[in-house]
Design an enzyme around this catalytic site. Sequence first.
Site, short mmCIF file in Angstrom:
data_model
loop_
_atom_site.label_atom_id
_atom_site.label_comp_id
_atom_site.label_asym_id
_atom_site.label_seq_id
_atom_site.Cartn_x
_atom_site.Cartn_y
_atom_site.Cartn_z
N ASP A 51 0.79 -1.24 0.00
CA ASP A 51 0.00 0.00 0.00
C ASP A 51 0.82 1.29 0.00
O ASP A 51 0.45 2.26 0.69
CB ASP A 51 -0.97 0.00 1.20
CG ASP A 51 -1.94 -1.15 1.17
OD1 ASP A 51 -1.89 -1.96 0.23
OD2 ASP A 51 -2.75 -1.27 2.12
N LYS B 272 -6.76 -4.83 -3.05
CA LYS B 272 -7.39 -5.47 -1.90
C LYS B 272 -8.39 -4.51 -1.25
O LYS B 272 -8.11 -3.32 -1.11
CB LYS B 272 -6.33 -5.92 -0.89
CG LYS B 272 -5.49 -4.81 -0.31
CD LYS B 272 -4.35 -5.40 0.51
CE LYS B 272 -3.52 -4.35 1.21
NZ LYS B 272 -4.19 -3.54 2.21
N LYS C 109 -7.58 -4.70 4.92
CA LYS C 109 -6.24 -4.38 5.41
C LYS C 109 -5.25 -5.50 5.05
O LYS C 109 -4.10 -5.23 4.77
CB LYS C 109 -6.27 -4.13 6.92
CG LYS C 109 -7.26 -3.04 7.37
CD LYS C 109 -7.06 -1.73 6.67
CE LYS C 109 -8.02 -0.65 7.19
NZ LYS C 109 -8.02 0.54 6.32
N VAL D 156 3.26 0.32 4.22
CA VAL D 156 2.54 1.08 5.27
C VAL D 156 1.12 0.56 5.43
O VAL D 156 0.54 0.03 4.50
CB VAL D 156 2.50 2.58 4.91
CG1 VAL D 156 3.90 3.15 4.88
CG2 VAL D 156 1.79 2.86 3.58
N THR D 157 0.58 0.75 6.66
CA THR D 157 1.28 1.17 7.86
C THR D 157 1.66 -0.07 8.67
O THR D 157 1.01 -1.11 8.55
CB THR D 157 0.43 2.13 8.73
OG1 THR D 157 -0.76 1.45 9.14
CG2 THR D 157 0.07 3.37 7.96
N CYS E 195 -1.97 -2.42 7.82
CA CYS E 195 -1.95 -3.36 6.69
C CYS E 195 -0.75 -4.30 6.69
O CYS E 195 -0.85 -5.44 6.24
CB CYS E 195 -2.08 -2.60 5.39
SG CYS E 195 -3.72 -1.88 5.21
N GLN F 259 8.27 -13.64 21.36
CA GLN F 259 7.92 -15.04 21.63
C GLN F 259 8.57 -15.98 20.60
O GLN F 259 7.94 -16.92 20.11
CB GLN F 259 6.41 -15.23 21.61
CG GLN F 259 5.66 -14.30 22.58
CD GLN F 259 4.18 -14.59 22.61
OE1 GLN F 259 3.77 -15.71 22.92
NE2 GLN F 259 3.39 -13.59 22.29
N1 TIU Z 1 -2.56 0.37 4.33
C1 TIU Z 1 -3.01 0.58 5.55
O1 TIU Z 1 -2.30 0.39 6.53
N2 TIU Z 1 -4.31 1.09 5.68
C2 TIU Z 1 -4.70 1.94 6.69
O2 TIU Z 1 -5.85 2.34 6.73
N3 TIU Z 1 -3.74 2.30 7.60
C3 TIU Z 1 -3.88 3.20 8.61
O3 TIU Z 1 -2.96 3.31 9.43
N4 TIU Z 1 -4.96 3.96 8.68
#
Ligand code: TIU
Length: 225
Positions: A28, A133, A136, A161-162, A166, A206
Site C-alpha cells: 500500500d 485489496k 487491510k 505502510v502502515t 496493513c 515469543q
Molecule cells: N494500508 C493501511 O495500513 N491502511 C490503513 O488504513 N492504515 C492506517 O494506518 N490507517
Amino acid sequence: MANSGATIAAEPGPITLDWSKTALVIIDMQRDFMERGGFGETLGNDVSQLARAVKPIAEVLAAVRDAGLLVVHTREGHLPDLSDAPPAKVERGAPRLRIGDPGPMGRILIRGEAGHDIIPELYPLDGEIVIDKPGKGAFYATEFGDILQKYGIENLLVCGVTTEVCVNTTVREANDRGYRCVVISDGCASYFPEFHEMGLKMIKAQGGIFGWVAESAAVLAALAG
Ligand code: TIU
C-alpha cells in the site's frame, strides 16, 4: 539470480531463505496514504511520518529486481460503486472526507483515482504483480494466495505502510497460511511512531510468533551474497 539463498541477520534470530521461493511484498505505498489530501490525512493523520520508509524500500526493490525475485505490490481501495466497501468501514469515525468522496487526488480510496495509485518512486514495472485489496490484509478477497502458490513462494519479505495496520494484518494472514515473513523494519512506517515500534515487537516476540524483523541493510547484504 546472484545466489540461490542466504541467511538474513534478523530478530529474533537469523533466517535462511531460498530466494527462488521468496517474494518481496510492498504494502500500500499509495498516494492516498503517503500524500496530503488522501485517505490517511482525512483520518486525521500526519502523513509526513510515512516518508522515511520510501528510500529503504526503493533500495530493496532495486536489489530484488536485480536478483530476479518475484515482486508483488498491493493497493488498498474500493470499486467506484463501493460494492466491495462494507458500510462498517465507510461509516466509521468522523473523517473530513469518507471513502468515495471527492478529494484533491480524486475520490478517496477508489480504484483508478490518482490517490489510489502507487507513489512514483516505487512504481511497479510492467509485468510486476499488483494486488488490489478491499481490506487491510492482502489475502482477504484477493488472488494473492493463489499467485503465491502458483510461483511456489514460501517466504515473504514484507514492507510498506502502515506497520500496525496493513503490514501487520498481512503478516498475520500469511503466517497462518504457513509463509515465513521477514518484515523490513525501516521499510515500514506508521502515522504513530510508537505503534511502528510495538508493531514490529509484536511480530518478533515469543521466538518470532508471527515472523522475523530485519533492517533493509541486512536484507541487502543477504541479497548481495
Ligand atoms: N494500508 C493501511 O495500513 N491502511 C490503513 O488504513 N492504515 C492506517 O494506518 N490507517
